[in-house]
Motif scaffolding. Structure first.
Motif, PDB file in Angstrom:
ATOM      1  N   ALA A 153     -17.350 -10.683 -17.301  1.00 53.10           N
ATOM      2  CA  ALA A 153     -16.002 -10.360 -16.826  1.00 53.10           C
ATOM      3  C   ALA A 153     -15.782  -8.852 -16.709  1.00 53.10           C
ATOM      4  N   ASN A 154     -16.835  -8.080 -17.002  1.00 52.06           N
ATOM      5  CA  ASN A 154     -16.764  -6.611 -16.935  1.00 52.06           C
ATOM      6  C   ASN A 154     -15.681  -6.059 -17.868  1.00 52.06           C
ATOM      7  N   VAL A 155     -15.605  -6.654 -19.066  1.00 55.94           N
ATOM      8  CA  VAL A 155     -14.651  -6.205 -20.087  1.00 55.94           C
ATOM      9  C   VAL A 155     -15.423  -5.436 -21.150  1.00 55.94           C
ATOM     10  N   LEU A 156     -15.064  -4.171 -21.350  1.00 59.09           N
ATOM     11  CA  LEU A 156     -15.781  -3.315 -22.283  1.00 59.09           C
ATOM     12  C   LEU A 156     -14.893  -3.004 -23.487  1.00 59.09           C
ATOM     13  N   VAL A 157     -15.221  -3.593 -24.640  1.00 61.81           N
ATOM     14  CA  VAL A 157     -14.518  -3.302 -25.882  1.00 61.81           C
ATOM     15  C   VAL A 157     -15.096  -2.014 -26.453  1.00 61.81           C
ATOM     16  N   PRO A 158     -14.271  -1.011 -26.740  1.00 58.94           N
ATOM     17  CA  PRO A 158     -14.822   0.258 -27.245  1.00 58.94           C
ATOM     18  C   PRO A 158     -15.552   0.072 -28.569  1.00 58.94           C
ATOM     19  N   SER A 159     -16.620   0.831 -28.744  1.00 56.52           N
ATOM     20  CA  SER A 159     -17.394   0.733 -29.991  1.00 56.52           C
ATOM     21  C   SER A 159     -16.908   1.715 -31.042  1.00 56.52           C
ATOM     22  N   ASP A 160     -16.186   2.761 -30.642  1.00 54.97           N
ATOM     23  CA  ASP A 160     -15.680   3.769 -31.578  1.00 54.97           C
ATOM     24  C   ASP A 160     -14.508   3.166 -32.362  1.00 54.97           C
ATOM     25  N   PRO A 161     -14.643   3.013 -33.681  1.00 53.35           N
ATOM     26  CA  PRO A 161     -13.565   2.394 -34.463  1.00 53.35           C
ATOM     27  C   PRO A 161     -12.211   3.094 -34.323  1.00 53.35           C
ATOM     28  N   ARG A 162     -12.211   4.423 -34.221  1.00 54.10           N
ATOM     29  CA  ARG A 162     -10.928   5.130 -34.116  1.00 54.10           C
ATOM     30  C   ARG A 162     -10.282   4.912 -32.750  1.00 54.10           C
ATOM     31  N   GLU A 163     -11.088   4.760 -31.730  1.00 53.28           N
ATOM     32  CA  GLU A 163     -10.549   4.396 -30.426  1.00 53.28           C
ATOM     33  C   GLU A 163      -9.997   2.969 -30.466  1.00 53.28           C
ATOM     34  N   GLN A 164     -10.695   2.102 -31.182  1.00 49.71           N
ATOM     35  CA  GLN A 164     -10.197   0.732 -31.360  1.00 49.71           C
ATOM     36  C   GLN A 164      -8.830   0.742 -32.038  1.00 49.71           C
ATOM     37  N   LEU A 165      -8.691   1.562 -33.071  1.00 48.03           N
ATOM     38  CA  LEU A 165      -7.449   1.603 -33.841  1.00 48.03           C
ATOM     39  C   LEU A 165      -6.288   2.092 -32.972  1.00 48.03           C
ATOM     40  N   ARG A 166      -6.511   3.165 -32.216  1.00 51.65           N
ATOM     41  CA  ARG A 166      -5.433   3.651 -31.359  1.00 51.65           C
ATOM     42  C   ARG A 166      -5.049   2.585 -30.322  1.00 51.65           C
TER      43      ARG A 166
END
Length: 542
Positions: A181-194
């Protein structure tokens, strides 16, 4: 210079009791702070981004200084727990949950297991010694983040629900789904948190939240708090689980714990209505000793709040953690019974004036109508075609509608009553639920989304009618035969959990009926809800 964004640790020493600070901390944040700083209960530590910060975000985007405030509180949380967010060896994982001043069940967003990526999941597996648990948590995170934060609207592949498939294979199936589906979940935890914090802010303005607020007359401009909390894991092996429990029955007011739990699961599994949950009375059988500990916490919360409470809990490897508490929404009969009982309860000791103030004249009249309706319809209806759990009392009939949009359209076109029939409801169904006379689901338990919303709105509901298979436009019996289709009239009883074809309600009783029927009704009231007469006598005295 702009004031620093308001962010508070759960144990922050507020000048006022935290439970009174819902406008600042939100309802969930106020409960977490009260349990942490006043009651010293086992609450996973964390911090609350205050409600005014959400208003600032809505007005002008990410507030200046918020990233620094979050980083400061996160560093304190890491120091408290001895683990680092994003550490590939032994990662601290986070939950990000909403929390408005007024309860809006399921209407805003939650993201669990934040901080996982391909490196940290290996560390979690090594530190826990449980690869299945680590991969299960990562799969859950990827799907939640993709749908909640990135708006992907993806459905988990069938393999993810196959009991015979390993957690590693389920994880790979989800990764393949996201890649396709071309969905990219960020791997950087702090980017995830924001991203998760922003998703909670944005969910205040989601269509489902707006529809709920319109029904509840909640101010559009209030905003929500955001609670960032260390994860505890109900999916951590066979000695873990999660659940939601009321300190008393919110339908009847009976002084007995009421709710569901699910072994080896996370909170969304219980409320989403997908899994077959277990009654809270079975907790001690599956996780011995935890029932006693939980009962002690429930008693302490009810004593402290002097009211019926709604509590979310997680058990991680035999340890009971309390994740949320609030004063419980309840039906009219429960409101009457609990108020009177709490006057007689020496621990809670409500005054008569407090009891009367808790139950409006409209609620007293609704309780009376509920008991009388049970008398007028009792025994009628013939054999039921299905039976589920009575989640919100009342017997109603209406045209079966299988889609929330169709229910809203039907309500606009006609005054005919509607029964919304779903496999399970989700927050996206709230606009259809609000116009329905009753709700019927084939899946879900006593604290599922359908049950909680229906109970709060006084809509009769039957959930978990497992004999039914619900499709897009029909309900099938166990042998696959069509029992009823869209537009057919059905009747549900939210007290007994029964479902019938056709109209099995006694409309004549609404006009009062004969003197004999009236006498029977008054006798039933005196027998089934003597607390109503007591409460009304107190109201007259005052």
């Amino acid at each position: 210079m702009a004031a620093a964004p308001e962010v508070y640790a759960f144990d922050h020493p507020h000048e006022a009791p935290p439970r009174t600070l819902k406008d600042l901390l939100g309802g969930k944040g106020a409960g977490l702070a009260e349990m942490t700083s006043v009651l010293k209960m086992p609450v996973p530590p964390g911090f609350t981004i205050a409600v005014p910060v959400c208003r600032a975000y809505r007005a002008g985007g990410w507030p200046e200084g918020l990233s620094e405030a979050i980083a400061e509180h996160l560093a304190k949380l890491e120091a408290t727990l001895g683990r680092r967010f994003g550490d590939p060896a032994d990662p601290l994982l986070l939950a990000v949950r909403s929390g408005a001043a007024f309860s809006m069940p399921g209407m805003m967003d939650t993201v669990l297991n934040l901080g996982l990526n391909d490196e940290t999941v290996a560390g979690l597996a090594a530190a826990s010694g449980d690869e299945e648990f680590a991969f299960d948590s990562y799969r859950r995170f990827l799907m939640s983040y993709a749908n909640t934060v990135l708006g992907a609207e993806l459905k988990e592949p069938a393999e993810a629900h196959d009991a015979g498939t390993s957690a590693a294979a389920k994880l790979e199936a989800v990764k393949a789904l996201l890649a396709g589906a071309n969905v990219l979940v960020p791997s950087d935890p702090r980017e995830q948190l924001r991203g998760a914090v922003e998703a909670v802010f944005k969910s205040w303005d989601s269509p489902r939240a707006k529809a709920y607020r319109a029904r509840e007359n909640i101010d559009e401009n209030l905003g929500t708090g955001v609670n960032v909390q260390a994860m505890v894991f109900g999916n951590y092996g066979d000695t873990s689980g999660t659940g939601v429990v009321f300190t008393r029955n919110p339908n009847t007011g009976e002084n007995k714990a009421y709710g569901d739990f699910l072994p080896r699961a996370q909170g969304e599994d219980v409320v989403a209505g997908i899994a077959r949950t277990l009654d809270i009375s079975e907790l001690g059988t599956h996780l011995p000793g935890t029932d006693t500990v939980l009962a002690q916490h429930l008693a302490e919360l009810e004593k402290h709040y002097r009211d019926m409470c709604d509590v979310e809990f997680t058990i991680e490897r035999g340890n009971v953690w309390i994740l949320q508490t609030r004063v419980a929404k309840r039906g009219a009969v429960a409101a009457v019974r609990a108020a009177v009982q709490m006057v007689d309860d020496p621990v809670i000791a409500l005054t008569k004036a407090e009891a009367v103030a808790r139950v409006t004249p409209e609620q007293r009249e609704a309780a009376r109508a509920e008991i009388l309706a049970g008398v007028s319809t009792g025994g009628s209806g013939g054999p039921a075609i299905a039976t589920g759990l009575g989640a919100s009392p009342g017997r109603v009939h209406g045209k079966a509608i299988f889609n929330a949009d169709d229910a809203a359209d039907a309500a606009d076109a006609s005054d005919d009553p509607i029964i919304l029939v779903r496999e399970e409801t989700s927050p996206e169904d709230v606009h259809g639920m609000g116009v329905s006379a009753g709700i019927l689901t084939s899946h879900g338990g006593l604290v599922s989304h359908a049950a909680v919303v229906a109970r709060g709105w006084g809509i009769p509901a039957v959930v978990g009618a497992g004999d039914l298979t619900v499709t897009d436009d029909a309900a099938l019996g166990p042998d696959g035969t069509v029992l009823f289709r869209a537009g057919d009239v059905i009747t549900i009883d939210g007290k007994t959990g029964e479902v019938w074809l056709g109209q099995n309600t006694d409309e004549a009783s609404e006009g009062g009926g004969s003197d004999t029927a009236a006498a029977a009704g008054e006798a039933a009231l005196a027998h089934e809800l003597p607390e109503l007469a007591i409460l009304e006598s107190w109201a007259a005295e005052l």
